[in-house]
Design a protein around this motif. Structure first.
Motif, PDB file in Angstrom:
ATOM      1  N   LYS A 109      47.889  32.327  46.385  1.00 24.78           N
ATOM      2  CA  LYS A 109      46.446  32.493  46.524  1.00 24.78           C
ATOM      3  C   LYS A 109      45.994  33.872  46.042  1.00 24.78           C
ATOM      4  O   LYS A 109      45.004  33.993  45.311  1.00 24.78           O
ATOM      5  N   THR A 110      46.729  34.920  46.436  1.00 24.61           N
ATOM      6  CA  THR A 110      46.376  36.275  46.025  1.00 24.61           C
ATOM      7  C   THR A 110      46.492  36.440  44.517  1.00 24.61           C
ATOM      8  O   THR A 110      45.604  37.010  43.865  1.00 24.61           O
ATOM      9  N   LYS A 159      43.606  34.598  42.770  1.00 27.46           N
ATOM     10  CA  LYS A 159      42.329  35.308  42.838  1.00 27.46           C
ATOM     11  C   LYS A 159      42.291  36.477  41.853  1.00 27.46           C
ATOM     12  O   LYS A 159      41.269  36.727  41.207  1.00 27.46           O
ATOM     13  N   THR A 160      43.403  37.189  41.752  1.00 29.27           N
ATOM     14  CA  THR A 160      43.468  38.298  40.803  1.00 29.27           C
ATOM     15  C   THR A 160      43.307  37.805  39.368  1.00 29.27           C
ATOM     16  O   THR A 160      42.574  38.382  38.564  1.00 29.27           O
ATOM     17  N   SER A 196      39.727  36.825  38.730  1.00 30.68           N
ATOM     18  CA  SER A 196      38.881  38.019  38.603  1.00 30.68           C
ATOM     19  C   SER A 196      38.979  38.605  37.202  1.00 30.68           C
ATOM     20  O   SER A 196      37.979  39.074  36.631  1.00 30.68           O
ATOM     21  N   ILE A 246      34.320  32.883  42.720  1.00 26.84           N
ATOM     22  CA  ILE A 246      35.741  32.599  42.912  1.00 26.84           C
ATOM     23  C   ILE A 246      35.913  32.236  44.376  1.00 26.84           C
ATOM     24  O   ILE A 246      35.671  33.062  45.259  1.00 26.84           O
ATOM     25  N   GLU A 247      36.324  31.026  44.634  1.00 28.47           N
ATOM     26  CA  GLU A 247      36.463  30.582  46.013  1.00 28.47           C
ATOM     27  C   GLU A 247      37.212  29.253  46.069  1.00 28.47           C
ATOM     28  O   GLU A 247      37.472  28.617  45.038  1.00 28.47           O
ATOM     29  N   ASN A 248      37.563  28.848  47.271  1.00 28.16           N
ATOM     30  CA  ASN A 248      38.134  27.523  47.460  1.00 28.16           C
ATOM     31  C   ASN A 248      37.005  26.507  47.353  1.00 28.16           C
ATOM     32  O   ASN A 248      35.955  26.660  47.989  1.00 28.16           O
ATOM     33  N   LEU A 301      41.664  26.442  44.677  1.00 29.88           N
ATOM     34  CA  LEU A 301      41.129  27.756  44.348  1.00 29.88           C
ATOM     35  C   LEU A 301      40.569  27.661  42.938  1.00 29.88           C
ATOM     36  O   LEU A 301      41.236  27.148  42.029  1.00 29.88           O
TER      37      LEU A 301
END
Length: 207
Positions: free
Chosen positions: A99-100, A103-104, A107, A125-127, A136
């Motif tokens: 998940k991390t 997200k990176t 971004s 950016i979200e679920n 995600l």
């Protein structure tokens, strides 16, 4: 993350510088990425298959030539403007960091789309719940004037989904884009209203 950034950079350059559930059944071509092919193109090992509509242009990585995805598919109009696009990006992460890392990665795509010329009217950016599952995602709407590349002109919807791989730590990023003249009114329409929807619906990870 260096490799992931390279994938993002290539994706943005492609975007800014250059059946499914539809009512009519489409003729398709089976597209498979095998571990052996991954070795040939010097990519992390992954195994999957999907169906590609015959009316899409297929760009398959070639051994010995640098590439940053496992394949890209485009639909162009009579003026050679890209109106639909689907590409297989990827990230490497275990279940604890997926998940991390995702997200990176998203971004980076978000920032590079903007620096590549897209004027965003929406970007998040979200679920999300997409096609009755939680993913995600980066979902965005942006306009580009074709100054960097005349093959991309107009307002595009981006639906970029992280598709977790149950077998390996290489996870495919489903990079989907469609121009606003393609009959879509929401991000959910990517699942069944477009030619590229066939790719989403037919995608299968293999062990």
């Amino acid at each position: 993350m260096k490799n992931n950034l390279s994938v993002v950079v290539c994706f943005v350059l492609l975007i800014s510088t250059f059946s499914c559930k539809n009512k009519v059944e489409k003729k398709t071509i089976t597209y498979e990425v095998t571990p052996e092919f991954c070795t040939q193109i010097k990519k992390p090992e992954v195994h999957f298959t999907s169906e590609i509509p015959e009316n899409l242009q297929i760009e398959r990585p070639k051994p010995g030539k640098k590439s940053f995805s496992y394949g890209m598919f485009q639909k162009k109009n009579s003026d050679s403007i890209v109106v639909q696009m689907y590409s297989y990006g990827y990230i490497n992460a275990d279940s604890l960091t997926l998940k991390t890392t995702g997200k990176t990665f998203f971004s980076q795509i978000q920032s590079l789309l903007e620096s590549g010329g897209y004027k965003m009217s929406q970007s998040k950016i979200e679920n999300v719940n997409f096609d009755n599952n939680n993913y995600l995602a980066l979902q965005a709407i942006g306009n580009i004037n074709g100054k960097n590349d005349p093959s991309f002109i107009g307002t595009y919807h981006f639906n970029i989904i992280l598709k977790p791989n149950p077998y390996k730590n290489t996870h495919i990023i489903m990079i989907m884009a469609a121009r606003d003249d393609q009959g879509i009114s929401s991000f959910e329409d990517f699942k069944d209203q477009l030619d590229i929807s066939t790719i989403w619906n037919s995608f299968t990870y293999l062990d």
